[in-house]
Design a protein around this motif. Structure first.
Motif, PDB file in Angstrom:
ATOM      1  N   SER A 171       0.822  -1.201   0.000  1.00 32.27           N
ATOM      2  CA  SER A 171       0.000   0.000   0.000  1.00 32.27           C
ATOM      3  C   SER A 171       0.860   1.256   0.000  1.00 32.27           C
ATOM      4  O   SER A 171       2.004   1.240   0.441  1.00 32.27           O
ATOM      5  N   VAL A 172       0.294   2.312  -0.544  1.00 32.32           N
ATOM      6  CA  VAL A 172       0.971   3.599  -0.617  1.00 32.32           C
ATOM      7  C   VAL A 172       0.002   4.643  -0.069  1.00 32.32           C
ATOM      8  O   VAL A 172      -1.170   4.664  -0.457  1.00 32.32           O
ATOM      9  N   ALA A 222      -2.604   7.530  -8.919  1.00 32.95           N
ATOM     10  CA  ALA A 222      -3.047   6.367  -8.151  1.00 32.95           C
ATOM     11  C   ALA A 222      -4.023   5.524  -8.970  1.00 32.95           C
ATOM     12  O   ALA A 222      -3.934   4.297  -8.997  1.00 32.95           O
ATOM     13  N   GLN A 251      -3.065   1.764 -10.244  1.00 33.06           N
ATOM     14  CA  GLN A 251      -3.802   0.618  -9.705  1.00 33.06           C
ATOM     15  C   GLN A 251      -4.479  -0.198 -10.802  1.00 33.06           C
ATOM     16  O   GLN A 251      -4.742  -1.382 -10.634  1.00 33.06           O
ATOM     17  N   VAL A 271      -3.468   2.175  -3.236  1.00 27.86           N
ATOM     18  CA  VAL A 271      -2.964   3.544  -3.102  1.00 27.86           C
ATOM     19  C   VAL A 271      -4.109   4.423  -2.606  1.00 27.86           C
ATOM     20  O   VAL A 271      -5.196   4.409  -3.189  1.00 27.86           O
ATOM     21  N   VAL A 295       6.115   1.344  -2.976  1.00 29.81           N
ATOM     22  CA  VAL A 295       6.110   2.806  -2.979  1.00 29.81           C
ATOM     23  C   VAL A 295       7.021   3.319  -4.093  1.00 29.81           C
ATOM     24  O   VAL A 295       6.661   4.228  -4.846  1.00 29.81           O
ATOM     25  N   PHE A 352       5.352   2.913  -7.445  1.00 28.76           N
ATOM     26  CA  PHE A 352       4.299   3.910  -7.665  1.00 28.76           C
ATOM     27  C   PHE A 352       4.900   5.238  -8.118  1.00 28.76           C
ATOM     28  O   PHE A 352       4.459   5.850  -9.086  1.00 28.76           O
TER      29      PHE A 352
END
Lengths: 320, 288
Positions: free
Chosen positions: A39-40, A56, A60, A68, A275, A278
């Motif tokens: 998760s971010v 995001a 995703q 996110v 992270v 992303f």
């Protein structure tokens, strides 16, 4: 007595039903997990929010297992959480303040500053305002300065007609307000207080569109969205009148009201591959993301700087 | 006959009073009706299944939905109920059936509970942020929100449960005790079941308040953009009021329509909860 016991039990089906429903919610999510996971958490400025939300969303779709989330607590509220290590990155519509940097340092949070897009603050007037097309920064300062008593256009310039000037602007919590007051009035937060403030830019749009002499300011995005209702003023900061536009914001000639928008990822968070992936995606697709959020994409030189800045940040995680 | 007894003046005053009552009622009902019609008309183009099946989107406003907010709301409110209902009912049972009614301590607690019911919700948000999110390190999660909302509705549940228990006739308790039941058995098997209609109504009205709360959750870190459903009590989340708040702030007209449609969903959810309360009351109501 048995009858009474049955009655007591009647309240349980309600709770049971609620629990079953919520379990369904969790189920949907488990199905989609594949490949990368983790998760971010991003929070911060509501001005930068659309950029990070689009990043995001796109990320995703490509990586369904990753979660996110993007909040919009405002630049300052976001930094408070960021420096406590509660979020992985902070959106900011202004550079980090010294006090915030100290708080991050005290908690051992290292970070880097990435410029992800350009915003231009736009000073807007009513569509029917045919007398004003350009204001100097001095005139803006006179209008918005603390203690200003200007309430009519003819007080700004005698050549303007006798027209009341109701003022609209963003609320004092917003980064837009901080930025405008800093560059126009010379000190962050220094502004007259007898205008109609709102965190909701739509209120400013409606206010200015609803009164012939109305004047307000907000991000270029909102002006583009509402250009059928409002007129943007050109700004003269000493080198002639310049209209807000993509080109003038990027090349810096729309000064001082164009500004960079920042994302501050934490070095500690970037050590997590999810992270890092992303933000790699964010950096690589930045132009696309900026367009999607209706901001002004970086120039080629700034995009190249963004890539090298991010590489330098990633390199820092290796030395940790 | 009435005329002769009351005289003209009284009759006029009667009429004026009746009209005042009617106008007061009309103000409330009309406001609600206008609100309902406004949001339904505005949200109509987007009031369809996509709202439930699709996730929020910044890019594709046309097809954005509110699924994560709907599931988030259900998660948060379920755990709020799970925490607040037993705690509130047991606390009320203690205060009403077991505690000495006129001790100083008892009166102190009573005044406190009544005051707590009037504390603004944002104050509970500050408390939740300091205690649950930070001191207990539960972070920006479903359980932080549920614990905070549970505290928020607890006073209301306690007060309404006490009212419900008080409405159970003394004879029921006396009869039970006379037949040899202990105090605990009397409370658990006689008084509490007899009070269920009142408890259910009070609880669901309290939860309806919690479901519409945005202020404390904003402080607790309910996020604005989330495209997954909660998958545990420590998961990130958003709720319907927060999603509505964020969409109304967007400049694009599509999001305003989406917000209106989501308000209708929230109102339907509230209506459904009130319906459940009425259903439970009717199923369990008993007259002495």
């Amino acid at each position: 007595m048995a009858q009474h016991r049955r009655r007591l039990l009647l309240s349980t089906p309600v709770l049971a039903a609620v629990l079953v429903l919520s379990a369904c919610g969790g189920g949907n999510n488990a199905d989609s997990e594949s490949g990368a996971s983790g998760s971010v958490r991003v929070d911060g400025s509501s001005t930068v929010y659309p950029l990070s939300a689009i990043a995001a969303e796109d990320f995703q779709i490509a990586n369904p297992g990753v979660q996110v989330t993007v909040g919009n607590s405002g630049t300052g509220g976001g930094f408070e959480k960021f420096c406590r290590g509660e979020t992985d990155a902070n959106n900011a519509s202004r550079p980090i303040k010294d006090s915030e940097a100290e708080s991050c340092a005290a908690n051992g949070i290292d970070y880097g500053q990435l410029v992800v897009a350009i915003d231009a603050l736009t000073v807007v007037v009513n569509k029917d305002n045919d007398f004003a097309s350009c204001l100097t920064t001095d005139q803006l300062a006179a209008i918005w300065g603390p203690g200003s008593t200007i309430s009519n256009w003819n007080q700004v310039d005698p050549s303007f007609p006798d027209e009341p000037m109701p003022l609209f602007g963003p609320g004092t919590d917003s980064g837009t307000f901080d930025y405008f007051t800093d560059v126009i009035n010379g000190e962050e937060g220094s502004s007259r207080t007898d205008f109609t403030p709102s965190e909701d830019d739509n209120v400013v749009v409606q206010g200015v569109a609803g009164s012939k002499g109305g004047l307000g300011y907000f991000g270029y995005t909102y002006f583009e969205e509402n250009s059928d209702k409002l007129k943007a003023l050109e700004i003269d900061s000493g080198a002639g009148c310049v209209a807000p536009s993509e080109a003038t914001a990027r090349d810096g000639s729309y000064t001082p009201l164009s500004r960079p928008l920042f994302v501050y990822p934490s070095v500690q968070a970037l050590a997590d591959p999810t992270v890092a992936a992303f933000f790699q995606y964010y950096v690589d697709n930045d132009a696309e993301i900026a367009k999607g959020a209706l901001y002004i994409p970086l120039s080629d030189a700034d995009q190249a700087k963004l890539v090298t800045d991010f590489e330098a940040l990633l390199a820092q995680t290796g030395t940790q | 006959m009435q005329n002769q007894l009351a005289g003209r003046g009284t009759l006029l005053r009667d009429r004026v009073f009746m009209w005042l009552l009617f106008i007061s009622l009309a103000i409330g009902v009309l406001t609600l009706a206008i609100l309902l019609i406004y949001v339904t008309v505005k949200g109509w183009p987007r009031l369809d299944l996509r709202l439930f099946t699709n996730m929020p989107s910044v890019r594709d406003a046309q097809n954005a939905g509110a699924q994560s907010a709907i599931t988030g709301t259900i998660w948060v409110i379920s755990f709020t109920a799970l925490i607040a209902l037993p705690t509130g009912v047991l606390a009320a049972l203690h205060l009403e059936e077991f505690a000495r009614p006129d001790s100083r301590f008892q009166r102190f607690i009573e005044i406190n509970i009544q005051n707590l019911a009037a504390v603004p919700s944002i104050v509970y948000g500050i408390l939740g942020l300091a205690v649950f999110a930070r001191a207990l390190a539960l972070g920006q999660s479903v359980i932080t929100a549920s614990l905070t909302l549970a505290l928020l509705v607890l006073p209301v549940i306690i007060i309404s449960t006490r009212e419900a228990l008080r409405a159970v006739p003394r004879n029921i308790r006396d009869g039970s005790l006379a037949l040899g039941a202990t105090e605990w058995q009397t409370a658990y098997r006689q008084t509490l079941p007899a009070a269920i209609p009142g408890i259910a109504t009070g609880t669901i009205l309290a939860l309806s308040r919690a479901i519409g709360e945005a202020a404390p959750l904003l402080l607790l870190g309910a996020v604005s953009f989330i495209t997954f459903n909660p998958d545990g009590v420590l998961s990130g989340y958003t709720t319907l009021p927060i999603q509505i708040f964020n969409w109304t702030k967007e400049s694009r007209e599509e999001f305003q329509v989406l917000a209106a449609a989501t308000i209708v969903v929230l109102l339907l959810l509230l209506l459904a909860m009130n319906f459940v309360a009425i259903w439970i009351r009717n199923r369990t109501q008993k007259r002495w």
